[in-house]
Motif scaffolding. Structure first.
Motif, short mmCIF file in Angstrom:
data_model
loop_
_atom_site.label_atom_id
_atom_site.label_comp_id
_atom_site.label_asym_id
_atom_site.label_seq_id
_atom_site.Cartn_x
_atom_site.Cartn_y
_atom_site.Cartn_z
N THR A 185 3.65 -11.51 1.53
CA THR A 185 2.41 -11.25 0.79
C THR A 185 1.90 -9.83 1.00
O THR A 185 0.75 -9.54 0.64
CB THR A 185 1.32 -12.25 1.24
OG1 THR A 185 1.13 -12.10 2.65
CG2 THR A 185 1.71 -13.67 0.90
N LEU A 186 2.73 -8.94 1.56
CA LEU A 186 2.30 -7.57 1.82
C LEU A 186 1.84 -6.91 0.53
O LEU A 186 2.54 -6.92 -0.48
CB LEU A 186 3.43 -6.75 2.43
CG LEU A 186 3.08 -5.27 2.68
CD1 LEU A 186 2.09 -5.17 3.84
CD2 LEU A 186 4.32 -4.47 2.95
N ASP A 187 0.64 -6.35 0.56
CA ASP A 187 0.08 -5.64 -0.59
C ASP A 187 -0.08 -4.18 -0.20
O ASP A 187 -1.00 -3.83 0.54
CB ASP A 187 -1.27 -6.26 -0.98
CG ASP A 187 -1.92 -5.56 -2.15
OD1 ASP A 187 -1.28 -4.69 -2.79
OD2 ASP A 187 -3.09 -5.88 -2.44
N ILE A 188 0.83 -3.32 -0.68
CA ILE A 188 0.75 -1.91 -0.28
C ILE A 188 -0.46 -1.21 -0.89
O ILE A 188 -0.80 -0.10 -0.48
CB ILE A 188 2.04 -1.12 -0.62
CG1 ILE A 188 2.26 -1.04 -2.12
CG2 ILE A 188 3.22 -1.69 0.10
CD1 ILE A 188 3.31 -0.02 -2.51
N ASP A 189 -1.13 -1.85 -1.84
CA ASP A 189 -2.33 -1.26 -2.43
C ASP A 189 -3.57 -1.49 -1.58
O ASP A 189 -4.59 -0.85 -1.80
CB ASP A 189 -2.54 -1.81 -3.84
CG ASP A 189 -1.40 -1.46 -4.77
OD1 ASP A 189 -0.83 -0.36 -4.61
OD2 ASP A 189 -1.06 -2.27 -5.63
N ASN A 190 -3.49 -2.39 -0.62
CA ASN A 190 -4.60 -2.65 0.29
C ASN A 190 -4.61 -1.54 1.33
O ASN A 190 -3.60 -1.28 1.99
CB ASN A 190 -4.42 -4.02 0.95
CG ASN A 190 -5.62 -4.42 1.76
OD1 ASN A 190 -6.25 -3.59 2.42
ND2 ASN A 190 -5.94 -5.69 1.73
N ASP A 191 -5.75 -0.88 1.48
CA ASP A 191 -5.85 0.26 2.40
C ASP A 191 -5.52 -0.10 3.85
O ASP A 191 -5.11 0.76 4.63
CB ASP A 191 -7.24 0.89 2.34
CG ASP A 191 -7.47 1.65 1.04
OD1 ASP A 191 -6.47 1.99 0.37
OD2 ASP A 191 -8.63 1.90 0.71
#
Length: 114
Positions: free
Chosen positions: A34-40
């Protein structure tokens, strides 16, 4: 590896397609699905090279979201597809003239998207 690169990168051709594969070292033992690279928060505690490696895809995702805009899903998809068509044409034009290479100081993917 590309010596002297600002980010850890492998450049290679695969089945006629040039690929730049960036490396990012995250502060976790594994990459969650669930890694979201857009999350700071993904940038918390990472080194400078990793921050730079993640910058390209993060900016690309932001541009895609801004281009798609709001409204119904069909209108968003239509705007994004037209945007991709223009980007691909500009990229092809720049490559044909030897002007497409961020590594050499010319336009790269994010520059053309902007």
């Amino acid at each position: 590896p590309v010596e002297g690169a600002a980010v850890p990168i492998l450049t290679f051709d695969w089945e006629g397609v040039n690929i730049d594969l960036l490396f990012a070292r995250l502060n976790s033992a594994s990459v969650p699905p669930t890694l979201d690279i857009d999350n700071d928060s993904v940038l918390d505690g990472v080194d400078s090279a990793t921050e730079k490696s993640l910058n390209g895809p993060r900016v690309t995702n932001l541009i895609a979201a801004l281009v798609s805009g709001t409204g119904d899903r069909e209108a968003q998809d239509d705007r994004y597809q037209r945007f991709l068509t223009v980007v691909r044409c500009v990229r092809k034009w720049a490559k044909a003239r030897g002007l497409y290479s961020n590594k050499l100081g010319y336009w790269g993917g994010v520059n053309i998207n902007i």
